[in-house]
Design an enzyme around this catalytic site. Structure first.
Site, PDB file in Angstrom:
ATOM      1  N   GLY A  13      81.541  -8.561   9.199  1.00 14.73           N
ATOM      2  CA  GLY A  13      81.089  -7.440   9.252  1.00 14.73           C
ATOM      3  C   GLY A  13      82.157  -6.220   8.847  1.00 14.73           C
ATOM      4  N   ASN A  87      77.957 -12.334  16.510  1.00 10.56           N
ATOM      5  CA  ASN A  87      78.141 -14.036  16.603  1.00 10.56           C
ATOM      6  C   ASN A  87      77.026 -14.806  16.688  1.00 10.56           C
ATOM      7  OD1 ASN A  87      78.687 -11.984  18.311  1.00 10.56           O
ATOM      8  ND2 ASN A  87      79.809 -13.771  19.784  1.00 10.56           N
ATOM      9  N   THR A  88      76.733 -16.010  16.237  1.00 13.10           N
ATOM     10  CA  THR A  88      75.901 -17.173  16.616  1.00 13.10           C
ATOM     11  C   THR A  88      76.521 -18.619  17.033  1.00 13.10           C
ATOM     12  OG1 THR A  88      75.606 -17.710  14.087  1.00 13.10           O
ATOM     13  CG2 THR A  88      73.889 -15.573  14.618  1.00 13.10           C
ATOM     14  N   ALA A 219      73.249 -25.086   4.015  1.00 10.10           N
ATOM     15  CA  ALA A 219      73.259 -26.048   3.161  1.00 10.10           C
ATOM     16  C   ALA A 219      74.611 -25.898   2.617  1.00 10.10           C
ATOM     17  CB  ALA A 219      72.095 -26.002   2.317  1.00 10.10           C
ATOM     18  N   LEU A 224      80.067 -28.884   1.517  1.00 11.88           N
ATOM     19  CA  LEU A 224      81.785 -28.346   1.072  1.00 11.88           C
ATOM     20  C   LEU A 224      81.901 -28.862   2.440  1.00 11.88           C
ATOM     21  CD1 LEU A 224      81.558 -23.935   1.161  1.00 11.88           C
ATOM     22  CD2 LEU A 224      82.767 -25.872  -0.549  1.00 11.88           C
ATOM     23  N   CYS A 273      83.017 -22.100  11.488  1.00  7.01           N
ATOM     24  CA  CYS A 273      81.354 -22.115  10.607  1.00  7.01           C
ATOM     25  C   CYS A 273      80.944 -23.865  10.637  1.00  7.01           C
ATOM     26  CB  CYS A 273      81.366 -21.605   9.495  1.00  7.01           C
ATOM     27  SG  CYS A 273      82.134 -19.390   9.213  1.00  7.01           S
ATOM     28  N   LYS A 336      93.447 -22.993   9.681  1.00  6.33           N
ATOM     29  CA  LYS A 336      94.323 -22.567   7.621  1.00  6.33           C
ATOM     30  C   LYS A 336      94.419 -21.478   7.321  1.00  6.33           C
ATOM     31  CE  LYS A 336      91.293 -20.584   4.796  1.00  6.33           C
ATOM     32  NZ  LYS A 336      89.612 -19.698   3.646  1.00  6.33           N
TER      33      LYS A 336
END
Ligand code: NAD
Ligand code: UDX
Length: 481
Positions: A13, A87-88, A219, A224, A273, A336
Protein backbone atom coordinates in the site's frame (compact mmCIF):
# COMPACT_ATOMS: atom_id res chain seq x y z
CA UNK A 1 -10.13 15.92 -8.43
CA UNK A 2 -10.20 12.12 -8.37
CA UNK A 3 -9.79 10.83 -4.83
CA UNK A 4 -8.07 7.57 -4.05
CA UNK A 5 -8.00 5.91 -0.67
CA UNK A 6 -5.90 2.85 0.10
CA UNK A 7 -6.67 0.56 3.04
CA UNK A 8 -3.39 -0.87 4.32
CA UNK A 9 -0.17 1.14 4.68
CA UNK A 10 2.14 -1.84 4.35
CA UNK A 11 4.87 -2.96 1.97
CA UNK A 12 2.45 -2.76 -0.95
CA UNK A 13 0.00 0.00 0.00
CA UNK A 14 2.67 2.54 0.99
CA UNK A 15 5.02 2.37 -2.02
CA UNK A 16 2.22 1.80 -4.56
CA UNK A 17 0.25 4.82 -3.45
CA UNK A 18 3.39 6.96 -3.19
CA UNK A 19 4.15 6.26 -6.86
CA UNK A 20 0.56 6.92 -7.94
CA UNK A 21 0.72 10.25 -6.08
CA UNK A 22 4.05 11.05 -7.73
CA UNK A 23 2.77 10.35 -11.22
CA UNK A 24 -0.72 11.84 -10.79
CA UNK A 25 -0.28 15.22 -9.08
CA UNK A 26 -3.94 16.04 -9.70
CA UNK A 27 -5.16 12.96 -7.83
CA UNK A 28 -5.48 13.03 -4.02
CA UNK A 29 -4.14 9.82 -2.52
CA UNK A 30 -4.77 8.97 1.12
CA UNK A 31 -3.31 5.83 2.67
CA UNK A 32 -5.11 4.69 5.80
CA UNK A 33 -4.41 1.91 8.27
CA UNK A 34 -5.89 0.52 11.47
CA UNK A 35 -2.40 0.63 12.95
CA UNK A 36 -1.91 4.17 14.24
CA UNK A 37 1.78 3.42 14.86
CA UNK A 38 2.30 2.58 11.20
CA UNK A 39 0.58 5.78 10.09
CA UNK A 40 2.67 7.83 12.53
CA UNK A 41 5.80 6.29 11.05
CA UNK A 42 4.69 7.12 7.49
CA UNK A 43 4.24 10.71 8.66
CA UNK A 44 7.73 10.81 10.19
CA UNK A 45 11.26 10.79 8.81
CA UNK A 46 11.69 7.15 9.84
CA UNK A 47 9.40 5.37 7.37
CA UNK A 48 8.08 2.01 8.59
CA UNK A 49 9.71 0.10 5.73
CA UNK A 50 13.10 0.26 4.08
CA UNK A 51 12.91 0.40 0.30
CA UNK A 52 15.49 2.09 -1.94
CA UNK A 53 14.12 5.34 -3.42
CA UNK A 54 10.93 5.30 -1.33
CA UNK A 55 11.90 8.08 1.08
CA UNK A 56 12.57 10.41 -1.83
CA UNK A 57 9.19 9.75 -3.47
CA UNK A 58 7.39 10.21 -0.14
CA UNK A 59 9.28 13.43 0.56
CA UNK A 60 8.22 14.86 -2.79
CA UNK A 61 4.51 14.03 -2.47
CA UNK A 62 3.64 13.91 1.23
CA UNK A 63 1.47 16.88 2.17
CA UNK A 64 0.98 17.76 -1.53
CA UNK A 65 -1.34 15.02 -2.80
CA UNK A 66 -0.18 12.10 -0.65
CA UNK A 67 -1.48 11.73 2.89
CA UNK A 68 -1.27 9.07 5.58
CA UNK A 69 -4.13 8.96 8.04
CA UNK A 70 -5.79 6.86 10.74
CA UNK A 71 -9.17 8.36 9.95
CA UNK A 72 -10.11 5.32 7.91
CA UNK A 73 -13.86 5.84 7.61
CA UNK A 74 -13.71 9.49 6.58
CA UNK A 75 -11.26 8.91 3.75
CA UNK A 76 -13.00 5.79 2.48
CA UNK A 77 -16.25 7.75 2.48
CA UNK A 78 -14.74 10.53 0.39
CA UNK A 79 -12.90 8.36 -2.15
CA UNK A 80 -13.91 7.49 -5.71
CA UNK A 81 -11.49 4.57 -5.92
CA UNK A 82 -10.73 2.46 -2.83
CA UNK A 83 -7.71 0.18 -3.02
CA UNK A 84 -7.65 -2.64 -0.49
CA UNK A 85 -4.10 -3.68 0.27
CA UNK A 86 -4.56 -5.36 3.62
CA UNK A 87 -2.68 -8.48 4.65
CA UNK A 88 -3.93 -11.91 3.55
CA UNK A 89 -1.82 -14.36 5.58
CA UNK A 90 -2.14 -18.12 5.61
CA UNK A 91 -5.00 -19.25 7.85
CA UNK A 92 -3.57 -20.51 11.14
CA UNK A 93 -6.54 -22.45 12.47
CA UNK A 94 -9.89 -23.87 11.48
CA UNK A 95 -10.98 -24.98 8.03
CA UNK A 96 -8.10 -24.86 5.55
CA UNK A 97 -5.55 -24.09 8.30
CA UNK A 98 -2.01 -24.10 7.02
CA UNK A 99 -2.99 -23.47 3.41
CA UNK A 100 -6.03 -21.28 2.79
CA UNK A 101 -5.74 -17.50 2.76
CA UNK A 102 -7.10 -15.81 5.86
CA UNK A 103 -9.53 -13.21 4.53
CA UNK A 104 -10.53 -11.82 7.93
CA UNK A 105 -8.88 -8.44 7.26
CA UNK A 106 -10.37 -8.28 3.80
CA UNK A 107 -13.87 -9.06 4.97
CA UNK A 108 -13.79 -6.49 7.74
CA UNK A 109 -12.46 -3.91 5.27
CA UNK A 110 -15.31 -4.71 2.85
CA UNK A 111 -17.93 -4.45 5.59
CA UNK A 112 -16.52 -1.11 6.67
CA UNK A 113 -16.55 0.22 3.08
CA UNK A 114 -20.20 -0.85 2.72
CA UNK A 115 -21.11 0.85 5.99
CA UNK A 116 -19.53 4.23 5.27
CA UNK A 117 -20.02 4.62 1.50
CA UNK A 118 -22.57 7.27 0.56
CA UNK A 119 -21.47 7.49 -3.09
CA UNK A 120 -20.55 4.93 -5.79
CA UNK A 121 -17.11 3.39 -5.37
CA UNK A 122 -14.69 1.38 -7.42
CA UNK A 123 -13.17 -1.13 -4.99
CA UNK A 124 -9.81 -2.48 -6.10
CA UNK A 125 -8.34 -5.75 -4.87
CA UNK A 126 -4.67 -4.95 -4.48
CA UNK A 127 -3.97 -7.69 -1.96
CA UNK A 128 -3.25 -11.16 -3.31
CA UNK A 129 -6.45 -13.13 -2.81
CA UNK A 130 -7.87 -16.53 -3.79
CA UNK A 131 -9.55 -16.69 -7.16
CA UNK A 132 -13.27 -15.81 -6.81
CA UNK A 133 -12.73 -13.49 -3.83
CA UNK A 134 -14.26 -10.65 -5.83
CA UNK A 135 -17.52 -12.57 -5.89
CA UNK A 136 -17.55 -12.81 -2.09
CA UNK A 137 -16.64 -9.14 -1.74
CA UNK A 138 -19.42 -8.15 -4.13
CA UNK A 139 -21.90 -10.03 -1.98
CA UNK A 140 -20.71 -8.31 1.20
CA UNK A 141 -20.87 -4.87 -0.41
CA UNK A 142 -24.22 -5.41 -2.11
CA UNK A 143 -25.90 -6.86 0.98
CA UNK A 144 -24.58 -4.24 3.37
CA UNK A 145 -24.33 -1.08 1.26
CA UNK A 146 -26.84 1.76 1.42
CA UNK A 147 -29.65 1.94 -1.13
CA UNK A 148 -28.59 3.67 -4.32
CA UNK A 149 -24.87 3.24 -3.71
CA UNK A 150 -23.17 1.07 -6.35
CA UNK A 151 -19.89 -0.82 -6.15
CA UNK A 152 -17.66 -2.14 -8.90
CA UNK A 153 -14.95 -4.60 -7.92
CA UNK A 154 -11.68 -4.73 -9.83
CA UNK A 155 -8.76 -7.08 -9.42
CA UNK A 156 -5.46 -5.23 -9.79
CA UNK A 157 -2.82 -7.51 -8.29
CA UNK A 158 0.57 -6.08 -7.46
CA UNK A 159 3.73 -7.59 -8.93
CA UNK A 160 6.38 -5.45 -7.19
CA UNK A 161 9.25 -7.22 -5.50
CA UNK A 162 10.68 -5.91 -2.24
CA UNK A 163 14.01 -4.15 -2.51
CA UNK A 164 13.12 -2.98 -6.02
CA UNK A 165 9.57 -1.79 -5.34
CA UNK A 166 9.99 1.76 -6.58
CA UNK A 167 11.77 0.68 -9.76
CA UNK A 168 9.11 -1.99 -10.38
CA UNK A 169 6.28 0.47 -9.81
CA UNK A 170 7.80 3.13 -12.06
CA UNK A 171 8.45 0.71 -14.91
CA UNK A 172 6.25 -2.36 -14.46
CA UNK A 173 6.46 -5.30 -16.89
CA UNK A 174 2.68 -5.11 -16.90
CA UNK A 175 -0.26 -3.75 -14.96
CA UNK A 176 -3.13 -6.19 -14.77
CA UNK A 177 -6.73 -5.06 -14.33
CA UNK A 178 -9.61 -7.50 -14.16
CA UNK A 179 -13.24 -6.42 -14.07
CA UNK A 180 -16.81 -7.46 -14.77
CA UNK A 181 -17.70 -7.70 -18.44
CA UNK A 182 -20.61 -5.28 -18.13
CA UNK A 183 -20.91 -1.62 -19.10
CA UNK A 184 -20.35 -0.54 -15.48
CA UNK A 185 -17.49 -3.01 -15.12
CA UNK A 186 -15.79 -1.74 -18.28
CA UNK A 187 -16.18 1.87 -17.09
CA UNK A 188 -14.52 1.01 -13.80
CA UNK A 189 -11.65 -0.74 -15.60
CA UNK A 190 -11.23 2.35 -17.76
CA UNK A 191 -11.16 4.65 -14.71
CA UNK A 192 -8.30 2.65 -13.18
CA UNK A 193 -6.56 2.32 -16.53
CA UNK A 194 -6.60 6.13 -16.80
CA UNK A 195 -4.67 6.36 -13.54
CA UNK A 196 -1.89 3.98 -14.64
CA UNK A 197 -1.83 5.36 -18.20
CA UNK A 198 -0.16 8.52 -16.82
CA UNK A 199 3.14 6.66 -16.79
CA UNK A 200 2.64 3.07 -17.96
CA UNK A 201 2.62 2.50 -21.73
CA UNK A 202 -0.81 1.41 -22.98
CA UNK A 203 0.43 -1.97 -24.28
CA UNK A 204 1.62 -2.85 -20.77
CA UNK A 205 -1.80 -2.39 -19.22
CA UNK A 206 -3.58 -5.72 -19.59
CA UNK A 207 -7.28 -6.07 -18.99
CA UNK A 208 -8.95 -9.41 -18.31
CA UNK A 209 -11.96 -10.83 -16.59
CA UNK A 210 -11.91 -10.81 -12.78
CA UNK A 211 -11.01 -14.46 -12.29
CA UNK A 212 -8.11 -14.39 -14.75
CA UNK A 213 -6.62 -11.39 -12.96
CA UNK A 214 -6.98 -12.99 -9.53
CA UNK A 215 -5.53 -16.30 -10.69
CA UNK A 216 -2.70 -14.72 -12.71
CA UNK A 217 -1.19 -13.31 -9.54
CA UNK A 218 -1.09 -16.69 -7.81
CA UNK A 219 0.16 -18.30 -11.02
CA UNK A 220 2.97 -15.75 -11.49
CA UNK A 221 4.27 -16.28 -7.96
CA UNK A 222 3.99 -20.06 -8.31
CA UNK A 223 5.97 -19.98 -11.59
CA UNK A 224 8.68 -17.78 -10.07
CA UNK A 225 9.05 -19.92 -6.96
CA UNK A 226 9.00 -23.06 -9.11
CA UNK A 227 12.06 -21.82 -11.01
CA UNK A 228 13.94 -21.32 -7.74
CA UNK A 229 12.99 -24.77 -6.45
CA UNK A 230 14.00 -26.25 -9.82
CA UNK A 231 17.45 -24.70 -9.70
CA UNK A 232 17.80 -25.55 -6.01
CA UNK A 233 16.91 -29.17 -6.75
CA UNK A 234 19.64 -29.11 -9.41
CA UNK A 235 22.07 -27.62 -6.88
CA UNK A 236 21.86 -30.80 -4.79
CA UNK A 237 22.60 -32.89 -7.86
CA UNK A 238 25.47 -30.58 -8.81
CA UNK A 239 27.09 -31.12 -5.41
CA UNK A 240 26.74 -34.86 -5.83
CA UNK A 241 28.24 -34.92 -9.32
CA UNK A 242 30.80 -32.12 -9.48
CA UNK A 243 28.76 -29.94 -11.81
CA UNK A 244 28.57 -26.22 -11.00
CA UNK A 245 25.03 -24.90 -10.59
CA UNK A 246 25.99 -21.42 -11.81
CA UNK A 247 27.31 -22.90 -15.05
CA UNK A 248 24.28 -25.14 -15.44
CA UNK A 249 21.87 -22.25 -14.76
CA UNK A 250 23.73 -20.04 -17.23
CA UNK A 251 23.66 -22.69 -19.94
CA UNK A 252 19.98 -23.46 -19.31
CA UNK A 253 19.00 -19.79 -19.10
CA UNK A 254 20.66 -19.01 -22.44
CA UNK A 255 17.76 -20.83 -24.09
CA UNK A 256 15.52 -17.92 -24.97
CA UNK A 257 12.48 -20.09 -24.22
CA UNK A 258 13.68 -20.46 -20.62
CA UNK A 259 15.43 -17.14 -19.94
CA UNK A 260 18.12 -16.24 -17.44
CA UNK A 261 16.21 -14.65 -14.56
CA UNK A 262 15.30 -16.30 -11.26
CA UNK A 263 17.77 -19.14 -11.65
CA UNK A 264 20.07 -18.26 -8.75
CA UNK A 265 20.50 -21.24 -6.47
CA UNK A 266 20.15 -20.27 -2.82
CA UNK A 267 19.58 -21.52 0.69
CA UNK A 268 15.87 -21.25 -0.20
CA UNK A 269 13.35 -18.62 -1.08
CA UNK A 270 11.69 -16.54 1.61
CA UNK A 271 9.43 -13.51 1.78
CA UNK A 272 5.82 -13.01 2.64
CA UNK A 273 4.46 -14.09 -0.73
CA UNK A 274 5.82 -17.24 -2.37
CA UNK A 275 5.02 -19.84 0.27
CA UNK A 276 1.73 -18.22 1.27
CA UNK A 277 0.50 -17.87 -2.29
CA UNK A 278 1.48 -21.38 -3.35
CA UNK A 279 -0.23 -22.85 -0.28
CA UNK A 280 -3.28 -20.85 -1.23
CA UNK A 281 -3.07 -22.21 -4.78
CA UNK A 282 -2.72 -25.75 -3.43
CA UNK A 283 -5.82 -25.27 -1.30
CA UNK A 284 -7.84 -23.90 -4.22
CA UNK A 285 -6.80 -26.89 -6.35
CA UNK A 286 -7.84 -29.30 -3.59
CA UNK A 287 -11.17 -27.53 -3.17
CA UNK A 288 -11.74 -27.83 -6.91
CA UNK A 289 -11.08 -31.60 -6.88
CA UNK A 290 -7.63 -31.36 -8.46
CA UNK A 291 -5.31 -33.24 -6.04
CA UNK A 292 -2.70 -33.99 -8.73
CA UNK A 293 -2.36 -30.30 -9.55
CA UNK A 294 -2.24 -29.47 -5.83
CA UNK A 295 0.57 -31.99 -5.28
CA UNK A 296 2.55 -30.63 -8.18
CA UNK A 297 2.68 -27.15 -6.63
CA UNK A 298 3.15 -28.47 -3.09
CA UNK A 299 6.43 -29.99 -4.27
CA UNK A 300 7.81 -26.46 -4.86
CA UNK A 301 7.54 -25.77 -1.13
CA UNK A 302 8.79 -29.21 -0.14
CA UNK A 303 11.99 -28.66 -2.14
CA UNK A 304 12.36 -25.25 -0.49
CA UNK A 305 12.11 -26.82 2.97
CA UNK A 306 14.54 -29.54 1.86
CA UNK A 307 17.04 -26.92 0.69
CA UNK A 308 17.02 -25.16 4.08
CA UNK A 309 17.48 -28.38 6.06
CA UNK A 310 20.11 -29.59 3.57
CA UNK A 311 22.07 -26.41 4.32
CA UNK A 312 21.87 -26.92 8.10
CA UNK A 313 22.89 -30.55 7.71
CA UNK A 314 25.88 -29.50 5.62
CA UNK A 315 27.03 -27.06 8.30
CA UNK A 316 26.72 -29.60 11.10
CA UNK A 317 28.22 -32.55 9.22
CA UNK A 318 31.21 -30.49 8.04
CA UNK A 319 32.05 -29.54 11.59
CA UNK A 320 32.55 -33.11 12.83
CA UNK A 321 28.81 -33.67 13.10
CA UNK A 322 28.36 -31.33 16.03
CA UNK A 323 27.99 -27.59 16.50
CA UNK A 324 27.20 -27.85 20.21
CA UNK A 325 28.72 -24.87 22.01
CA UNK A 326 30.34 -23.59 18.82
CA UNK A 327 29.80 -20.01 17.74
CA UNK A 328 28.36 -19.69 14.23
CA UNK A 329 28.18 -16.26 12.62
CA UNK A 330 25.08 -15.66 10.52
CA UNK A 331 25.55 -12.88 8.00
CA UNK A 332 22.21 -11.66 6.73
CA UNK A 333 18.79 -12.25 8.25
CA UNK A 334 16.43 -10.46 5.81
CA UNK A 335 14.82 -12.68 3.17
CA UNK A 336 16.74 -10.86 0.42
CA UNK A 337 19.06 -7.87 0.12
CA UNK A 338 17.90 -4.25 0.21
CA UNK A 339 15.02 -4.89 2.57
CA UNK A 340 14.61 -5.19 6.32
CA UNK A 341 11.73 -7.63 5.85
CA UNK A 342 12.21 -10.96 7.58
CA UNK A 343 8.87 -12.61 6.83
CA UNK A 344 9.47 -16.31 6.03
CA UNK A 345 13.18 -15.62 5.68
CA UNK A 346 15.20 -18.84 5.29
CA UNK A 347 17.45 -17.46 8.04
CA UNK A 348 14.77 -18.29 10.63
CA UNK A 349 14.75 -21.98 9.76
CA UNK A 350 18.52 -22.16 9.41
CA UNK A 351 19.12 -20.43 12.76
CA UNK A 352 16.56 -22.63 14.46
CA UNK A 353 18.21 -25.70 12.96
CA UNK A 354 21.64 -24.63 14.24
CA UNK A 355 20.28 -23.67 17.65
CA UNK A 356 18.50 -27.03 17.79
CA UNK A 357 21.96 -28.58 17.44
CA UNK A 358 23.09 -26.38 20.36
CA UNK A 359 25.15 -23.87 18.37
CA UNK A 360 25.66 -20.32 19.64
CA UNK A 361 24.46 -18.09 16.82
CA UNK A 362 25.68 -14.53 16.31
CA UNK A 363 23.63 -12.65 13.74
CA UNK A 364 24.43 -9.54 11.73
CA UNK A 365 22.13 -7.89 9.21
CA UNK A 366 22.48 -4.24 8.15
CA UNK A 367 18.70 -3.64 8.17
CA UNK A 368 17.24 -5.99 10.77
CA UNK A 369 17.04 -4.92 14.39
CA UNK A 370 17.86 -7.10 17.38
CA UNK A 371 14.21 -6.92 18.49
CA UNK A 372 13.04 -8.24 15.16
CA UNK A 373 15.51 -11.15 15.23
CA UNK A 374 14.46 -12.10 18.75
CA UNK A 375 10.77 -11.87 17.83
CA UNK A 376 11.23 -14.02 14.73
CA UNK A 377 13.19 -16.69 16.53
CA UNK A 378 10.88 -16.75 19.54
CA UNK A 379 7.81 -17.27 17.35
CA UNK A 380 6.45 -20.75 16.95
CA UNK A 381 6.77 -21.85 13.36
CA UNK A 382 3.62 -22.78 11.57
CA UNK A 383 4.28 -26.11 9.97
CA UNK A 384 2.33 -26.03 6.72
CA UNK A 385 2.51 -29.74 6.06
CA UNK A 386 1.25 -30.80 9.48
CA UNK A 387 -1.08 -28.09 10.73
CA UNK A 388 0.04 -27.96 14.32
CA UNK A 389 1.87 -25.17 16.03
CA UNK A 390 5.39 -26.23 16.89
CA UNK A 391 6.62 -25.19 20.29
CA UNK A 392 8.27 -21.76 20.43
CA UNK A 393 11.94 -21.74 21.32
CA UNK A 394 12.67 -22.17 25.00
CA UNK A 395 14.20 -19.26 26.96
CA UNK A 396 17.45 -21.29 27.15
CA UNK A 397 17.54 -21.63 23.38
CA UNK A 398 16.93 -17.90 22.98
CA UNK A 399 20.05 -17.29 25.07
CA UNK A 400 22.06 -19.08 22.36
CA UNK A 401 21.34 -16.12 20.04
CA UNK A 402 23.15 -12.79 19.96
CA UNK A 403 23.01 -9.93 17.49
CA UNK A 404 26.21 -8.19 16.38
CA UNK A 405 26.69 -4.67 15.04
CA UNK A 406 28.90 -5.75 12.15
CA UNK A 407 30.13 -8.82 10.31
CA UNK A 408 33.55 -8.76 12.00
CA UNK A 409 32.04 -8.77 15.46
CA UNK A 410 29.65 -11.58 14.50
CA UNK A 411 32.56 -13.71 13.20
CA UNK A 412 34.98 -13.07 16.07
CA UNK A 413 35.91 -16.42 17.69
CA UNK A 414 33.39 -18.23 15.48
CA UNK A 415 33.97 -21.68 14.06
CA UNK A 416 31.90 -21.00 10.97
CA UNK A 417 30.26 -18.20 8.98
CA UNK A 418 26.91 -18.73 7.22
CA UNK A 419 25.94 -16.18 4.56
CA UNK A 420 22.17 -16.18 4.32
CA UNK A 421 21.34 -12.88 2.57
CA UNK A 422 23.13 -11.56 -0.51
CA UNK A 423 23.88 -8.06 0.87
CA UNK A 424 26.48 -6.39 -1.38
CA UNK A 425 28.71 -5.63 1.61
CA UNK A 426 29.29 -9.37 2.18
CA UNK A 427 31.08 -9.61 -1.18
CA UNK A 428 33.80 -7.18 -0.15
CA UNK A 429 34.43 -7.97 3.52
CA UNK A 430 38.04 -8.32 4.64
CA UNK A 431 37.91 -12.10 4.83
CA UNK A 432 41.58 -12.38 5.82
CA UNK A 433 40.76 -10.30 8.90
CA UNK A 434 37.72 -12.46 9.61
CA UNK A 435 39.84 -15.63 9.22
CA UNK A 436 42.44 -14.26 11.61
CA UNK A 437 39.86 -13.89 14.38
CA UNK A 438 38.17 -17.27 13.95
CA UNK A 439 38.64 -20.74 15.46
CA UNK A 440 40.37 -23.23 13.15
CA UNK A 441 39.52 -24.92 10.93
CA UNK A 442 37.44 -21.92 9.84
CA UNK A 443 34.41 -22.53 7.62
CA UNK A 444 32.35 -20.35 5.31
CA UNK A 445 28.95 -21.70 4.21
CA UNK A 446 27.76 -19.46 1.42
CA UNK A 447 24.00 -19.81 1.09
CA UNK A 448 23.83 -17.14 -1.62
CA UNK A 449 26.98 -17.78 -3.65
CA UNK A 450 28.27 -14.24 -3.10
CA UNK A 451 31.89 -14.85 -2.11
CA UNK A 452 34.84 -15.79 -4.31
CA UNK A 453 35.34 -19.28 -2.91
CA UNK A 454 38.79 -19.74 -4.43
CA UNK A 455 40.12 -16.55 -2.80
CA UNK A 456 38.71 -17.64 0.53
CA UNK A 457 40.34 -21.07 0.18
CA UNK A 458 43.66 -19.33 -0.46
CA UNK A 459 43.20 -17.52 2.85
CA UNK A 460 42.67 -20.87 4.56
CA UNK A 461 38.89 -21.24 4.83
CA UNK A 462 37.02 -24.42 4.09
CA UNK A 463 34.24 -23.15 1.83
CA UNK A 464 30.86 -24.56 0.96
CA UNK A 465 28.96 -22.81 -1.83
CA UNK A 466 25.47 -23.98 -2.80
CA UNK A 467 25.58 -26.25 -5.85
CA UNK A 468 29.33 -25.87 -6.44
CA UNK A 469 31.98 -28.61 -6.58
CA UNK A 470 32.83 -29.60 -3.01
CA UNK A 471 36.13 -29.17 -1.16
CA UNK A 472 37.90 -32.43 -0.34
CA UNK A 473 36.99 -31.77 3.31
CA UNK A 474 33.28 -31.57 2.56
CA UNK A 475 33.40 -34.65 0.35
CA UNK A 476 34.81 -36.58 3.31
CA UNK A 477 31.99 -35.42 5.57
CA UNK A 478 28.82 -36.15 3.59
CA UNK A 479 25.63 -34.49 4.79
CA UNK A 480 22.66 -36.79 5.15
CA UNK A 481 19.53 -34.82 4.25
P1 NAD B 1 1.52 -5.63 5.32
O1 NAD B 1 1.23 -6.54 6.44
O2 NAD B 1 2.84 -4.98 5.21
O3 NAD B 1 0.43 -4.45 5.29
C1 NAD B 1 -0.94 -4.67 5.45
C2 NAD B 1 -1.50 -3.52 6.28
O4 NAD B 1 -2.93 -3.59 6.26
C3 NAD B 1 -1.09 -3.54 7.76
O5 NAD B 1 -0.41 -2.34 8.08
C4 NAD B 1 -2.42 -3.67 8.51
O6 NAD B 1 -2.43 -2.94 9.73
C5 NAD B 1 -3.38 -3.07 7.51
N1 NAD B 1 -4.79 -3.45 7.70
C6 NAD B 1 -5.32 -4.65 8.00
N2 NAD B 1 -6.65 -4.58 8.04
C7 NAD B 1 -6.99 -3.30 7.76
C8 NAD B 1 -8.23 -2.60 7.64
N3 NAD B 1 -9.39 -3.23 7.80
N4 NAD B 1 -8.19 -1.28 7.37
C9 NAD B 1 -7.01 -0.64 7.19
N5 NAD B 1 -5.82 -1.25 7.27
C10 NAD B 1 -5.81 -2.56 7.55
O7 NAD B 1 1.21 -6.47 4.00
P2 NAD B 1 1.84 -6.27 2.53
O8 NAD B 1 3.15 -6.95 2.44
O9 NAD B 1 1.72 -4.84 2.14
O10 NAD B 1 0.82 -7.14 1.68
C11 NAD B 1 -0.50 -6.71 1.45
C12 NAD B 1 -1.11 -7.60 0.39
O11 NAD B 1 -0.36 -7.45 -0.84
C13 NAD B 1 -1.06 -9.09 0.70
O12 NAD B 1 -2.22 -9.69 0.18
C14 NAD B 1 0.15 -9.58 -0.07
O13 NAD B 1 0.05 -10.93 -0.41
C15 NAD B 1 0.12 -8.72 -1.30
N6 NAD B 1 1.42 -8.50 -1.95
C16 NAD B 1 2.54 -8.28 -1.20
C17 NAD B 1 3.77 -8.04 -1.82
C18 NAD B 1 5.02 -7.80 -1.03
O14 NAD B 1 6.08 -7.75 -1.64
N7 NAD B 1 4.96 -7.62 0.26
C19 NAD B 1 3.83 -8.00 -3.22
C20 NAD B 1 2.67 -8.21 -3.95
C21 NAD B 1 1.46 -8.45 -3.30
C1 UDX C 1 7.91 -11.82 -5.04
C2 UDX C 1 7.67 -11.64 -6.55
O1 UDX C 1 8.92 -11.54 -7.23
C3 UDX C 1 6.85 -10.39 -6.81
O2 UDX C 1 6.53 -10.28 -8.19
C4 UDX C 1 5.56 -10.47 -6.01
O3 UDX C 1 4.79 -9.30 -6.20
C5 UDX C 1 5.86 -10.65 -4.53
O4 UDX C 1 6.67 -11.83 -4.35
P1 UDX C 1 9.56 -10.73 -3.29
O5 UDX C 1 9.15 -11.86 -2.43
O6 UDX C 1 9.53 -9.35 -2.75
O7 UDX C 1 8.69 -10.71 -4.63
O8 UDX C 1 11.09 -10.97 -3.78
P2 UDX C 1 11.76 -11.90 -4.88
O9 UDX C 1 12.79 -11.11 -5.56
O10 UDX C 1 10.78 -12.56 -5.75
O11 UDX C 1 12.52 -12.99 -4.00
C6 UDX C 1 11.81 -13.95 -3.24
C7 UDX C 1 12.78 -14.94 -2.63
O12 UDX C 1 13.37 -15.76 -3.64
C8 UDX C 1 13.96 -14.26 -1.90
O13 UDX C 1 14.24 -14.97 -0.72
C9 UDX C 1 15.09 -14.38 -2.89
O14 UDX C 1 16.36 -14.36 -2.29
C10 UDX C 1 14.79 -15.74 -3.52
N1 UDX C 1 15.38 -15.92 -4.85
C11 UDX C 1 15.01 -15.10 -5.87
C12 UDX C 1 16.28 -16.97 -5.06
O15 UDX C 1 16.60 -17.71 -4.14
N2 UDX C 1 16.81 -17.14 -6.32
C13 UDX C 1 16.45 -16.35 -7.38
O16 UDX C 1 16.95 -16.57 -8.49
C14 UDX C 1 15.53 -15.29 -7.15
Amino acid sequence: MVKICCLGAGYVGGPTMAVIALKCPDVEVVVVDISAARIDAWNSDALPIYEPGLADVVRRCRGRNLFFSSDVERHVGEADIVFVSVNTPTKARGLGAGKAADLTYWESAARMIAAVATSDKVVVEKSTVPVKTAEAIEKILDHNGRDGVGFQILSNPEFLAEGTAIRDLLAPDRVLIGGRETAAGRAAVQALKDVYARWVPEERILTTNLWSAELSKLAANAFLAQRISSVNAMSALCEATGADVAEVAYAVGKDSRIGAKFLNASVGFGGSCFQKDILNLVYICECNGLPEVANYWKQVIKINDYQKSRFVNRVVSSMFNTVAGKKIAVLGFAFKKDTGDTRETPAIDVCKGLIGDKAKVSIYDPQVTEDQVQRDLAMSRFDWDHPVHLQPMSPTAIKQVSVAWDAYEAARDAHGVCILTEWDEFRSLDYARIYGGMQKPAFVFDGRNVVDAEKLREIGFIVYSIGKPLDAWLKDMPAVA
